[in-house]
Scaffold this motif. Structure first.
Motif, PDB file in Angstrom:
ATOM      1  N   GLU A  20       0.837  -1.191   0.000  1.00  0.00           N
ATOM      2  CA  GLU A  20       0.000   0.000   0.000  1.00  0.00           C
ATOM      3  C   GLU A  20       0.878   1.250   0.000  1.00  0.00           C
ATOM      4  OE1 GLU A  20      -2.818  -0.211   3.169  1.00  0.00           O
ATOM      5  OE2 GLU A  20      -3.886  -1.921   2.285  1.00  0.00           O
ATOM      6  N   TYR A  21       0.405   2.290  -0.662  1.00  0.00           N
ATOM      7  CA  TYR A  21       1.161   3.527  -0.811  1.00  0.00           C
ATOM      8  C   TYR A  21       0.307   4.709  -0.365  1.00  0.00           C
ATOM      9  CZ  TYR A  21       4.154   0.638  -3.763  1.00  0.00           C
ATOM     10  OH  TYR A  21       4.968  -0.351  -4.229  1.00  0.00           O
ATOM     11  N   THR A  22       0.970   5.720   0.177  1.00  0.00           N
ATOM     12  CA  THR A  22       0.289   6.957   0.535  1.00  0.00           C
ATOM     13  C   THR A  22       0.949   8.114  -0.203  1.00  0.00           C
ATOM     14  OG1 THR A  22      -0.312   6.125   2.726  1.00  0.00           O
ATOM     15  CG2 THR A  22      -0.384   8.513   2.398  1.00  0.00           C
ATOM     16  N   LEU A  23       0.118   8.889  -0.908  1.00  0.00           N
ATOM     17  CA  LEU A  23       0.589  10.049  -1.651  1.00  0.00           C
ATOM     18  C   LEU A  23       0.039  11.307  -0.978  1.00  0.00           C
ATOM     19  CD1 LEU A  23      -0.324   8.802  -5.269  1.00  0.00           C
ATOM     20  CD2 LEU A  23       1.656   8.185  -3.866  1.00  0.00           C
ATOM     21  N   HIS A  24       0.927  12.189  -0.535  1.00  0.00           N
ATOM     22  CA  HIS A  24       0.534  13.451   0.078  1.00  0.00           C
ATOM     23  C   HIS A  24       0.637  14.554  -0.971  1.00  0.00           C
ATOM     24  CE1 HIS A  24       0.707  11.884   4.266  1.00  0.00           C
ATOM     25  NE2 HIS A  24       1.617  11.075   3.740  1.00  0.00           N
ATOM     26  N   LEU A  25      -0.419  15.311  -1.158  1.00  0.00           N
ATOM     27  CA  LEU A  25      -0.451  16.371  -2.152  1.00  0.00           C
ATOM     28  C   LEU A  25      -0.333  17.723  -1.460  1.00  0.00           C
ATOM     29  CD1 LEU A  25      -1.391  13.936  -3.760  1.00  0.00           C
ATOM     30  CD2 LEU A  25      -3.183  15.336  -4.770  1.00  0.00           C
ATOM     31  N   VAL A  26       0.625  18.520  -1.910  1.00  0.00           N
ATOM     32  CA  VAL A  26       0.918  19.814  -1.303  1.00  0.00           C
ATOM     33  C   VAL A  26       0.941  20.863  -2.407  1.00  0.00           C
ATOM     34  CG1 VAL A  26       2.626  21.139  -0.015  1.00  0.00           C
ATOM     35  CG2 VAL A  26       2.280  18.725   0.527  1.00  0.00           C
ATOM     36  N   ASP A  28      -1.536  24.405  -4.339  1.00  0.00           N
ATOM     37  CA  ASP A  28      -2.513  25.501  -4.322  1.00  0.00           C
ATOM     38  C   ASP A  28      -3.854  25.046  -4.877  1.00  0.00           C
ATOM     39  OD1 ASP A  28      -2.235  25.541  -7.166  1.00  0.00           O
ATOM     40  OD2 ASP A  28      -0.497  26.875  -6.991  1.00  0.00           O
ATOM     41  N   SER A  29      -4.676  26.009  -5.320  1.00  0.00           N
ATOM     42  CA  SER A  29      -6.050  25.723  -5.735  1.00  0.00           C
ATOM     43  C   SER A  29      -6.139  24.831  -6.957  1.00  0.00           C
ATOM     44  CB  SER A  29      -6.788  27.034  -6.010  1.00  0.00           C
ATOM     45  OG  SER A  29      -6.106  27.788  -6.996  1.00  0.00           O
ATOM     46  N   THR A  30      -5.127  24.833  -7.816  1.00  0.00           N
ATOM     47  CA  THR A  30      -5.190  23.994  -9.015  1.00  0.00           C
ATOM     48  C   THR A  30      -5.087  22.513  -8.667  1.00  0.00           C
ATOM     49  OG1 THR A  30      -2.797  24.184  -9.389  1.00  0.00           O
ATOM     50  CG2 THR A  30      -4.228  25.807 -10.470  1.00  0.00           C
ATOM     51  N   MET A  31      -4.623  22.220  -7.467  1.00  0.00           N
ATOM     52  CA  MET A  31      -4.480  20.843  -6.986  1.00  0.00           C
ATOM     53  C   MET A  31      -5.533  20.485  -5.938  1.00  0.00           C
ATOM     54  SD  MET A  31      -1.177  19.278  -4.922  1.00  0.00           S
ATOM     55  CE  MET A  31      -0.064  18.785  -6.228  1.00  0.00           C
ATOM     56  N   ALA A  32      -6.088  21.464  -5.275  1.00  0.00           N
ATOM     57  CA  ALA A  32      -6.888  21.258  -4.062  1.00  0.00           C
ATOM     58  C   ALA A  32      -8.254  20.637  -4.323  1.00  0.00           C
ATOM     59  CB  ALA A  32      -7.076  22.592  -3.339  1.00  0.00           C
ATOM     60  N   ASP A  33      -8.800  19.996  -3.277  1.00  0.00           N
ATOM     61  CA  ASP A  33     -10.192  19.557  -3.271  1.00  0.00           C
ATOM     62  C   ASP A  33     -11.099  20.787  -3.158  1.00  0.00           C
ATOM     63  OD1 ASP A  33      -9.294  16.950  -3.274  1.00  0.00           O
ATOM     64  OD2 ASP A  33      -9.658  16.613  -1.137  1.00  0.00           O
ATOM     65  N   LYS A  34     -12.251  20.746  -3.834  1.00  0.00           N
ATOM     66  CA  LYS A  34     -13.211  21.840  -3.773  1.00  0.00           C
ATOM     67  C   LYS A  34     -14.441  21.426  -2.979  1.00  0.00           C
ATOM     68  CE  LYS A  34     -10.370  23.799  -6.540  1.00  0.00           C
ATOM     69  NZ  LYS A  34      -9.428  24.814  -6.081  1.00  0.00           N
ATOM     70  N   GLU A  35     -15.078  22.406  -2.357  1.00  0.00           N
ATOM     71  CA  GLU A  35     -16.289  22.137  -1.584  1.00  0.00           C
ATOM     72  C   GLU A  35     -17.464  21.824  -2.512  1.00  0.00           C
ATOM     73  OE1 GLU A  35     -16.987  25.540   0.835  1.00  0.00           O
ATOM     74  OE2 GLU A  35     -15.310  25.144   2.200  1.00  0.00           O
ATOM     75  N   ASN A  36     -18.396  21.042  -1.986  1.00  0.00           N
ATOM     76  CA  ASN A  36     -19.651  20.735  -2.686  1.00  0.00           C
ATOM     77  C   ASN A  36     -19.427  20.221  -4.113  1.00  0.00           C
ATOM     78  OD1 ASN A  36     -21.181  21.802  -0.431  1.00  0.00           O
ATOM     79  ND2 ASN A  36     -20.684  23.848  -1.214  1.00  0.00           N
ATOM     80  N   PRO A  37     -18.642  19.169  -4.286  1.00  0.00           N
ATOM     81  CA  PRO A  37     -18.340  18.698  -5.644  1.00  0.00           C
ATOM     82  C   PRO A  37     -19.554  18.211  -6.423  1.00  0.00           C
ATOM     83  CG  PRO A  37     -17.615  17.106  -3.995  1.00  0.00           C
ATOM     84  CD  PRO A  37     -17.992  18.349  -3.252  1.00  0.00           C
ATOM     85  N   ASN A  61      -4.916  14.849   0.351  1.00  0.00           N
ATOM     86  CA  ASN A  61      -4.770  16.123  -0.347  1.00  0.00           C
ATOM     87  C   ASN A  61      -4.712  17.273   0.657  1.00  0.00           C
ATOM     88  OD1 ASN A  61      -4.707  18.183  -2.187  1.00  0.00           O
ATOM     89  ND2 ASN A  61      -6.461  17.492  -3.375  1.00  0.00           N
ATOM     90  N   HIS A  62      -3.491  17.777   0.885  1.00  0.00           N
ATOM     91  CA  HIS A  62      -3.265  18.895   1.799  1.00  0.00           C
ATOM     92  C   HIS A  62      -3.352  20.246   1.075  1.00  0.00           C
ATOM     93  CE1 HIS A  62      -1.506  16.217   4.973  1.00  0.00           C
ATOM     94  NE2 HIS A  62      -1.045  15.550   3.936  1.00  0.00           N
ATOM     95  N   ALA A  63      -3.443  20.237  -0.251  1.00  0.00           N
ATOM     96  CA  ALA A  63      -3.427  21.478  -1.030  1.00  0.00           C
ATOM     97  C   ALA A  63      -4.605  22.372  -0.655  1.00  0.00           C
ATOM     98  CB  ALA A  63      -3.464  21.150  -2.519  1.00  0.00           C
ATOM     99  N   LYS A  64      -4.375  23.683  -0.688  1.00  0.00           N
ATOM    100  CA  LYS A  64      -5.411  24.647  -0.315  1.00  0.00           C
ATOM    101  C   LYS A  64      -5.405  25.832  -1.281  1.00  0.00           C
ATOM    102  CE  LYS A  64      -7.051  22.621   3.351  1.00  0.00           C
ATOM    103  NZ  LYS A  64      -8.458  22.128   3.396  1.00  0.00           N
ATOM    104  N   ASN A  65      -6.587  26.350  -1.512  1.00  0.00           N
ATOM    105  CA  ASN A  65      -6.718  27.521  -2.382  1.00  0.00           C
ATOM    106  C   ASN A  65      -5.862  28.684  -1.881  1.00  0.00           C
ATOM    107  OD1 ASN A  65      -8.678  25.895  -3.504  1.00  0.00           O
ATOM    108  ND2 ASN A  65     -10.316  27.406  -3.370  1.00  0.00           N
ATOM    109  N   GLY A  66      -5.238  29.391  -2.809  1.00  0.00           N
ATOM    110  CA  GLY A  66      -4.557  30.636  -2.494  1.00  0.00           C
ATOM    111  C   GLY A  66      -3.232  30.507  -1.782  1.00  0.00           C
ATOM    112  N   ARG A  67      -2.713  29.289  -1.650  1.00  0.00           N
ATOM    113  CA  ARG A  67      -1.472  29.129  -0.879  1.00  0.00           C
ATOM    114  C   ARG A  67      -0.241  29.178  -1.774  1.00  0.00           C
ATOM    115  NH1 ARG A  67      -6.092  29.142   1.865  1.00  0.00           N
ATOM    116  NH2 ARG A  67      -5.690  29.130   4.100  1.00  0.00           N
ATOM    117  N   SER A  68       0.795  29.754  -1.216  1.00  0.00           N
ATOM    118  CA  SER A  68       2.127  29.757  -1.816  1.00  0.00           C
ATOM    119  C   SER A  68       3.032  28.932  -0.915  1.00  0.00           C
ATOM    120  CB  SER A  68       2.653  31.190  -1.908  1.00  0.00           C
ATOM    121  OG  SER A  68       2.856  31.726  -0.595  1.00  0.00           O
ATOM    122  N   THR A  69       4.278  28.748  -1.318  1.00  0.00           N
ATOM    123  CA  THR A  69       5.202  28.049  -0.419  1.00  0.00           C
ATOM    124  C   THR A  69       5.297  28.782   0.915  1.00  0.00           C
ATOM    125  OG1 THR A  69       7.092  29.262  -1.375  1.00  0.00           O
ATOM    126  CG2 THR A  69       6.620  27.075  -2.284  1.00  0.00           C
TER     127      THR A  69
END
Length: 245
Positions: A20-26, A28-37, A61-69
């Motif tokens: 089994e593998y775990t992929l952590h996503l870090v 911005d918004s182009t990667m992030a999960d969106k509300e109410n899909p 998926n840790h990515a978040k809208n509007g985030r930079s490094t």
């Protein structure tokens, strides 16, 4: 003798169990999960990534809208990733869209100094945790000029990300190049289908319509996700063995 037979059988069973593998996503918004899909027509490419894998791959998926490094680190989000990280995990790192925003000091980083330093920090800490960092360049914005030429909007950030990945010997997935090729092949008008172009009075989530050349429709998110997977196949990561046929 019986004891050794049992041990052998246990070892064989363990060997047959898929890893089994775990992929952590870090990112911005182009990667992030969106509300109410179920209603929201906007999707991040990381949001649709689980659709491509079987149950042996877990995607966080840790990515978040509007985030930079910068803001991702300063808000404590990066530390949360590190707290959740286990040896053998993978960390997908994709920033640039918001790092370039000079009018937002809480986000802005200079490509050659603080952006570079932040990526180096992330890579170093992931490696120290015996996990694998993978650097992604940003996905192209749909930015055609009046002559129908797709113009770059990311400046030095993809170049710096590529340079750091090479210097620190980590995989680099160039979504800037592959997405630019795709959008160019489609052309100005057809490429709107990949982005968040919503005509007025057609969607309750955006009743006035939406013309967004950065974020994706579900079709676009799936297309960008496929580009990412195609690029990753060049590195033959083991987790790719669990792609759905």
């Amino acid at each position: 003798m019986r004891f050794f037979q049992i041990c052998f059988m246990v070892l064989c069973l363990c060997a047959c169990q898929p890893k089994e593998y775990t992929l952590h996503l870090v990112g911005d918004s182009t990667m992030a999960d969106k509300e109410n899909p179920e209603f929201n027509p906007e999707f991040g490419w990381g949001q649709v990534l689980p659709e491509f894998f079987d149950g042996n791959v877990t995607i966080v998926n840790h990515a978040k809208n509007g985030r930079s490094t910068k803001s991702f680190i300063e808000e404590g989000r990066w530390q949360q990733v590190m707290d959740d990280l286990n040896a053998g995990d993978y960390v997908f790192i994709q920033f640039g869209h918001n790092d370039q925003k000079t009018n937002k000091p809480e986000r802005y980083t200079n490509a050659y100094s603080s952006y570079r330093a932040n990526l180096e920090k992330m890579i170093t800490e992931v490696k120290a945790a015996d996990a694998t960092p993978i650097i992604f360049s940003s996905i192209v914005r749909r930015n055609f000029n009046g002559s129908g030429v797709l113009e770059d909007t990311h400046g030095a950030y993809p170049f710096v990300a590529r340079t750091i990945a090479k210097e620190m010997n980590v995989p680099f997935i160039d979504l800037q190049v592959s997405s630019e090729k795709l959008v160019n092949e489609l052309g100005d008008e057809p490429s709107k289908a990949l982005y968040l172009w919503v005509p007025a009075d057609t969607n309750d989530y955006f009743p006035k319509g939406k013309q967004d050349n950065t974020h994706f429709s579900k079709q676009g998110a799936q297309a960008m996700c496929q580009l990412a997977l195609d690029e990753m196949k060049k590195y033959r990561f083991n987790f790719l063995n669990h792609l759905k046929k």
